[in-house]
Write an enzyme that holds these catalytic residues in place. Structure first.
Site, mmCIF file in Angstrom:
data_model
loop_
_atom_site.group_PDB
_atom_site.id
_atom_site.type_symbol
_atom_site.label_atom_id
_atom_site.label_comp_id
_atom_site.label_asym_id
_atom_site.label_seq_id
_atom_site.Cartn_x
_atom_site.Cartn_y
_atom_site.Cartn_z
ATOM 1 N N GLU A 7 2.339 -8.305 -1.818
ATOM 2 C CA GLU A 7 1.276 -8.141 -0.983
ATOM 3 C C GLU A 7 0.375 -9.699 -1.371
ATOM 4 O O GLU A 7 0.076 -9.589 -2.478
ATOM 5 C CB GLU A 7 0.550 -7.007 -1.628
ATOM 6 C CG GLU A 7 -0.906 -6.750 -0.835
ATOM 7 C CD GLU A 7 -1.667 -5.653 -1.570
ATOM 8 O OE1 GLU A 7 -1.014 -4.792 -1.813
ATOM 9 O OE2 GLU A 7 -2.929 -5.685 -1.871
ATOM 10 N N ARG A 64 -8.097 -13.018 -0.816
ATOM 11 C CA ARG A 64 -9.160 -12.968 -1.864
ATOM 12 C C ARG A 64 -9.319 -14.466 -2.170
ATOM 13 O O ARG A 64 -10.088 -14.781 -2.965
ATOM 14 C CB ARG A 64 -8.926 -12.330 -3.299
ATOM 15 C CG ARG A 64 -8.735 -10.990 -3.068
ATOM 16 C CD ARG A 64 -8.546 -10.256 -4.220
ATOM 17 N NE ARG A 64 -8.195 -8.862 -4.039
ATOM 18 C CZ ARG A 64 -7.618 -8.118 -4.878
ATOM 19 N NH1 ARG A 64 -7.713 -8.244 -6.200
ATOM 20 N NH2 ARG A 64 -7.231 -6.736 -4.728
ATOM 21 N N LYS A 68 -2.966 4.140 -0.349
ATOM 22 C CA LYS A 68 -3.085 3.320 -1.522
ATOM 23 C C LYS A 68 -4.327 3.978 -2.222
ATOM 24 O O LYS A 68 -5.091 4.698 -1.635
ATOM 25 C CB LYS A 68 -3.814 1.835 -1.211
ATOM 26 C CG LYS A 68 -4.145 1.133 -2.269
ATOM 27 C CD LYS A 68 -4.202 -0.383 -2.145
ATOM 28 C CE LYS A 68 -5.004 -1.032 -3.096
ATOM 29 N NZ LYS A 68 -4.393 -2.460 -3.395
HETATM 30 C C1 3PG Z 1 -5.186 -4.492 -6.203
HETATM 31 O O1 3PG Z 1 -6.065 -4.988 -5.225
HETATM 32 O O2 3PG Z 1 -4.340 -3.506 -5.704
HETATM 33 C C2 3PG Z 1 -5.487 -4.807 -7.635
HETATM 34 O O3 3PG Z 1 -6.538 -5.534 -7.672
HETATM 35 C C3 3PG Z 1 -4.567 -5.041 -8.350
HETATM 36 O O4 3PG Z 1 -5.013 -4.535 -9.594
HETATM 37 P P1 3PG Z 1 -4.360 -5.327 -11.072
HETATM 38 O O5 3PG Z 1 -4.787 -6.779 -10.926
HETATM 39 O O6 3PG Z 1 -5.309 -4.516 -12.173
HETATM 40 O O7 3PG Z 1 -2.992 -5.117 -11.234
#
Ligand code: 3PG
Length: 212
Positions: A45, A49, A133
């Site tokens: 994914e 950002r 999700k």
């Molecule tokens: C996401 O968007 O799924 C999260 O920001 C991932 O979270 P993590 O950086 O804590 O793994």
């Protein structure tokens, strides 16, 4: 809807961990996707950002045929269509809005919408969604929270993300309503900055071997 759900399930059930990626430098996108696929995590994914995210999706789609590229942090219908045009094979959002539901309905690309509370989950379920999700997983109540949803919302499955690591991934993966987890730990900023692709490949290999 069933066809799109099946497409999404085929992607998300094929590996226990979906890498959640933030591409700060476009030049890292291709070697990163290659290393993750080599380690056993072809589905990734790429989150919207960073300014280069859409170009990164397009580049990986074009240059890494073994990767299955999804787009994450999709917050608007405009993001949705930009990601689809770039070639994303699935679309992920931290939450759900009517605009995104409408965009998803008009698209053949499967959508993984975010929901946390029973009411949010039921609202998205009413729209026909059965795979969601769950974000931010740890902060929202973690594996214990998700476990308590399995009985009342038995036909809904989740991909939890947010605060998941090798330490707690198995707690989630052992739940009947979790099909995979998402996380950024397989692509640490330091390894990306150093171009240490063998380290990323090894992290992916360990994550690909995780079981509940
Ligand atoms: C996401 O968007 O799924 C999260 O920001 C991932 O979270 P993590 O950086 O804590 O793994």
């Amino acid at each position: 809807m069933k066809k799109k759900t099946d497409k999404l399930l085929a992607i998300l059930t094929a590996q226990p961990v979906i890498p959640v990626l933030k591409i700060d430098r476009l030049a890292t996108a291709v070697p990163l996707a290659r290393a993750l696929a080599k380690g056993g995590l072809p589905a990734i994914e790429i989150t919207l950002r960073t300014p280069d995210a859409i170009d990164a999706i397009r580049l990986v789609v074009d240059e890494v045929p073994e990767a299955i590229v999804g787009a994450g942090t999709i917050l608007s219908p405009k993001d949705f269509s930009k990601a689809v045009e770039a070639g994303a094979k699935f679309i992920v959002s931290p939450g759900t809005t009517q605009g995104l539901l409408d965009a998803a309905q008009d698209s053949g690309v499967p959508f993984l919408p975010g929901a946390v509370t029973p009411s949010e989950i039921m609202a998205v379920r009413d729209e026909g969604y059965r795979v969601l999700k769950f974000f931010p997983a740890e902060q929202a109540g973690g594996a214990a929270f998700l476990k308590s949803l399995a009985s009342p919302l038995a036909d809904v499955s989740f991909c939890p993300t947010g605060g998941i690591s090798p330490k707690n991934a198995a707690d989630y993966l052992s739940l009947p309503n979790v099909i995979c987890v998402g996380g950024s730990w397989v692509a640490p900023d330091a390894e990306l900055a150093a171009g240490n692709w063998t380290a990323v490949e090894e992290l992916a290999r360990q994550a690909a071997g995780l079981r509940g």
